[in-house]
Motif scaffolding. Structure first.
Motif, mmCIF file in Angstrom:
data_model
loop_
_atom_site.group_PDB
_atom_site.id
_atom_site.type_symbol
_atom_site.label_atom_id
_atom_site.label_comp_id
_atom_site.label_asym_id
_atom_site.label_seq_id
_atom_site.Cartn_x
_atom_site.Cartn_y
_atom_site.Cartn_z
ATOM 1 N N LEU A 157 0.961 -1.127 0.078
ATOM 2 C CA LEU A 157 -0.065 0.234 0.034
ATOM 3 C C LEU A 157 0.914 1.229 0.045
ATOM 4 O O LEU A 157 2.017 1.475 0.832
ATOM 5 N N GLY A 158 0.522 2.126 -0.926
ATOM 6 C CA GLY A 158 1.452 3.497 -0.858
ATOM 7 C C GLY A 158 0.329 4.469 -0.740
ATOM 8 O O GLY A 158 -0.908 4.406 -1.220
ATOM 9 N N PHE A 159 0.965 5.699 -0.234
ATOM 10 C CA PHE A 159 0.269 6.937 0.009
ATOM 11 C C PHE A 159 0.735 7.947 -0.414
ATOM 12 O O PHE A 159 1.981 8.087 -0.252
ATOM 13 N N ILE A 160 0.101 8.982 -1.276
ATOM 14 C CA ILE A 160 0.787 10.274 -1.525
ATOM 15 C C ILE A 160 0.936 10.979 -0.102
ATOM 16 O O ILE A 160 -0.085 11.250 0.355
ATOM 17 N N GLY A 161 2.120 11.504 0.178
ATOM 18 C CA GLY A 161 2.408 12.446 1.178
ATOM 19 C C GLY A 161 2.257 13.731 0.552
ATOM 20 O O GLY A 161 1.720 14.808 1.632
ATOM 21 N N GLU A 162 2.824 14.183 -0.479
ATOM 22 C CA GLU A 162 2.793 15.426 -0.790
ATOM 23 C C GLU A 162 3.000 15.649 -2.432
ATOM 24 O O GLU A 162 3.684 14.820 -3.010
ATOM 25 N N ILE A 163 2.233 16.525 -3.101
ATOM 26 C CA ILE A 163 2.460 17.130 -4.389
ATOM 27 C C ILE A 163 2.992 18.093 -4.363
ATOM 28 O O ILE A 163 2.736 19.168 -3.574
ATOM 29 N N ARG A 164 4.084 18.437 -5.294
ATOM 30 C CA ARG A 164 4.748 19.644 -5.491
ATOM 31 C C ARG A 164 4.644 19.955 -6.884
ATOM 32 O O ARG A 164 4.937 19.014 -7.760
ATOM 33 N N LYS A 165 4.620 21.214 -7.376
ATOM 34 C CA LYS A 165 4.989 21.618 -8.807
ATOM 35 C C LYS A 165 4.189 21.007 -9.754
ATOM 36 O O LYS A 165 4.580 20.769 -10.700
ATOM 37 N N MET A 216 14.299 7.095 4.059
ATOM 38 C CA MET A 216 13.499 6.678 4.995
ATOM 39 C C MET A 216 12.105 6.276 4.703
ATOM 40 O O MET A 216 11.059 6.549 5.233
ATOM 41 N N GLY A 217 11.916 5.524 3.664
ATOM 42 C CA GLY A 217 10.903 4.997 3.314
ATOM 43 C C GLY A 217 9.998 6.227 2.522
ATOM 44 O O GLY A 217 8.996 5.966 2.167
ATOM 45 N N VAL A 218 10.629 7.189 2.123
ATOM 46 C CA VAL A 218 9.730 8.228 1.511
ATOM 47 C C VAL A 218 10.377 8.653 0.001
ATOM 48 O O VAL A 218 11.774 8.882 0.168
ATOM 49 N N THR A 219 9.977 8.365 -0.862
ATOM 50 C CA THR A 219 10.429 8.301 -2.297
ATOM 51 C C THR A 219 9.864 9.730 -2.875
ATOM 52 O O THR A 219 8.728 9.704 -2.830
ATOM 53 N N LEU A 220 10.818 10.457 -3.416
ATOM 54 C CA LEU A 220 10.328 11.846 -4.035
ATOM 55 C C LEU A 220 10.481 11.515 -5.314
ATOM 56 O O LEU A 220 11.789 11.032 -5.986
ATOM 57 N N ILE A 221 9.546 11.460 -6.337
ATOM 58 C CA ILE A 221 9.535 11.399 -7.889
ATOM 59 C C ILE A 221 9.141 12.476 -8.780
ATOM 60 O O ILE A 221 8.381 13.120 -8.170
ATOM 61 N N GLN A 222 9.567 12.370 -9.798
ATOM 62 C CA GLN A 222 9.591 13.550 -10.875
ATOM 63 C C GLN A 222 8.537 12.783 -11.751
ATOM 64 O O GLN A 222 9.313 11.855 -12.456
ATOM 65 N N ALA A 223 7.439 13.505 -12.273
ATOM 66 C CA ALA A 223 6.854 12.586 -13.373
ATOM 67 C C ALA A 223 6.380 13.779 -14.453
ATOM 68 O O ALA A 223 6.325 14.757 -14.181
ATOM 69 N N GLU A 224 6.510 13.144 -15.544
ATOM 70 C CA GLU A 224 5.974 14.034 -16.896
ATOM 71 C C GLU A 224 5.110 12.935 -17.557
ATOM 72 O O GLU A 224 5.465 12.097 -18.147
ATOM 73 N N THR A 225 3.976 13.712 -17.925
ATOM 74 C CA THR A 225 2.915 13.041 -18.493
ATOM 75 C C THR A 225 2.646 13.612 -20.131
ATOM 76 O O THR A 225 2.621 14.650 -19.968
ATOM 77 N N THR A 226 2.570 12.672 -21.034
ATOM 78 C CA THR A 226 2.724 13.076 -22.350
ATOM 79 C C THR A 226 1.248 12.363 -23.311
ATOM 80 O O THR A 226 1.028 11.412 -22.776
ATOM 81 N N LEU A 227 0.993 13.072 -24.057
ATOM 82 C CA LEU A 227 0.086 12.596 -25.093
ATOM 83 C C LEU A 227 0.575 12.875 -26.477
ATOM 84 O O LEU A 227 0.814 14.038 -26.920
ATOM 85 N N GLU A 228 0.837 11.781 -27.163
ATOM 86 C CA GLU A 228 1.375 11.766 -28.701
ATOM 87 C C GLU A 228 2.770 12.770 -28.637
ATOM 88 O O GLU A 228 3.048 13.522 -29.460
ATOM 89 N N GLY A 229 3.510 12.506 -27.364
ATOM 90 C CA GLY A 229 4.675 13.338 -27.441
ATOM 91 C C GLY A 229 4.628 14.866 -26.838
ATOM 92 O O GLY A 229 5.567 15.452 -26.527
ATOM 93 N N LYS A 230 3.501 15.260 -26.831
ATOM 94 C CA LYS A 230 3.187 16.575 -26.368
ATOM 95 C C LYS A 230 2.774 16.447 -24.710
ATOM 96 O O LYS A 230 2.119 15.603 -24.273
ATOM 97 N N PRO A 231 3.187 17.725 -23.850
ATOM 98 C CA PRO A 231 3.225 17.653 -22.544
ATOM 99 C C PRO A 231 1.713 17.990 -22.161
ATOM 100 O O PRO A 231 1.020 18.552 -22.746
ATOM 101 N N VAL A 232 1.243 17.098 -20.902
ATOM 102 C CA VAL A 232 -0.023 16.911 -20.450
ATOM 103 C C VAL A 232 -0.002 17.421 -18.986
ATOM 104 O O VAL A 232 -0.962 18.373 -18.779
ATOM 105 N N ALA A 233 0.965 16.834 -18.192
ATOM 106 C CA ALA A 233 1.020 17.460 -17.142
ATOM 107 C C ALA A 233 2.432 16.785 -16.545
ATOM 108 O O ALA A 233 3.140 15.976 -17.095
ATOM 109 N N SER A 234 2.851 17.550 -15.477
ATOM 110 C CA SER A 234 4.014 17.232 -14.745
ATOM 111 C C SER A 234 3.845 17.456 -13.265
ATOM 112 O O SER A 234 3.049 18.461 -13.001
ATOM 113 N N CYS A 235 4.679 16.873 -12.498
ATOM 114 C CA CYS A 235 4.641 17.180 -10.887
ATOM 115 C C CYS A 235 5.741 16.356 -10.174
ATOM 116 O O CYS A 235 6.418 15.405 -10.989
#
Lengths: 123, 143
Positions: free
Chosen positions: B83-91, B115-134
């Protein structure tokens, strides 16, 4: 959208510098069939969606959530144990009628569940 | 795009969410530090409104992409999806909303893991064009 609504607004009170909503989560919403099968936890993103809906209620129009500078989830929202929530929200115009800063805190009594700093614009 | 490592219900081995809350349909790649995922947006997706896949759906897709990434080593070790939970969303930034029928792709990159907290950077695209990032801080509940 959900067939059985995720929440209902019980009341809305305008205060000097913010609007306070009393909200009721619906434990029968189908989202809990999958989040999670063994333990019903309100998805953080559904809480964000609920805040946007309340902001739409304040702005009197549909809003697009185009930016979140920070959203902290400080406690799990479980609809079985805490179906009643309060939301304190402030909308500050950036470009009047076009875009706003949205500050919101989701809480119940002295427990805070979520703090949001975001920007919304006319959808 | 290469063939998926996991597709459709196979993802249930990696993530704890189940319908109607499954927001990732493909895992194409998973290394120790990055992952490639996708979501085929069906018209009956619970985050679709007026045929558009809305902002909470985009955020959930990113969170579950990270969950699939985090669940992959557990799967390889023969363990149940944690089970994973979002702790924080940034940017978070949303540039446009995909439509039902679109397939969105997400690239997950681990920024740090403390310490069990992973910070990730995500980029979401549609047909190569940006849709969202955080960026997202995710807590994984280990047994």
């Amino acid at each position: 959208m959900f067939k059985t609504p995720f929440f209902t607004i019980l009341s809305k009170e305008e205060q000097a510098d913010a609007t306070v909503f009393e909200l009721q989560l619906n434990p029968d919403c189908e989202v809990y069939q999958g989040h999670f099968p063994e333990k019903a936890v309100a998805p953080g993103v559904c809480n964000i969606g609920m805040i946007r809906s309340c902001a739409e209620e304040m702005a009197g129009r549909k809003l697009f959530l185009n930016a979140i500078s920070q959203c902290k989830f400080t406690a799990l929202v479980t609809p079985g144990e805490c179906p009643r929530l309060s939301l304190r929200a402030q909308l500050t115009p950036i470009e009047p009628g076009q875009s706003w800063k949205l500050r919101a805190t989701l809480y119940h009594e002295d427990k805070t569940y979520l703090e949001l700093k975001a920007e919304v614009m006319t959808a | 795009m290469s063939q998926a490592l996991f597709e459709g219900e196979q993802l249930y081995g990696l993530i704890p969410q189940r319908p109607p809350m499954v927001m990732v349909s493909h895992l194409f790649k998973a290394t120790e530090t990055e992952a490639e995922t996708a979501l085929q947006i069906k018209p009956d997706n619970c985050f679709c409104s007026d045929n558009l896949f809305t902002e909470p759906g985009l955020i959930e897709h990113i969170a579950q992409s990270a969950a699939a990434f985090a669940g992959y080593p557990h799967y390889l070790a023969g363990k149940k999806a944690p089970l994973g939970f979002i702790g924080e969303i940034r940017k978070f930034a949303a540039y446009r909303l995909p439509e039902a029928g679109n397939m969105i792709h997400t690239h997950i990159q681990v920024v740090s893991e403390i310490m069990g907290v992973t910070l990730i950077q995500a980029e979401t695209t549609l047909e190569g064009k940006p849709v969202a990032s955080c960026q997202m801080k995710i807590f994984i509940q280990n047994d």
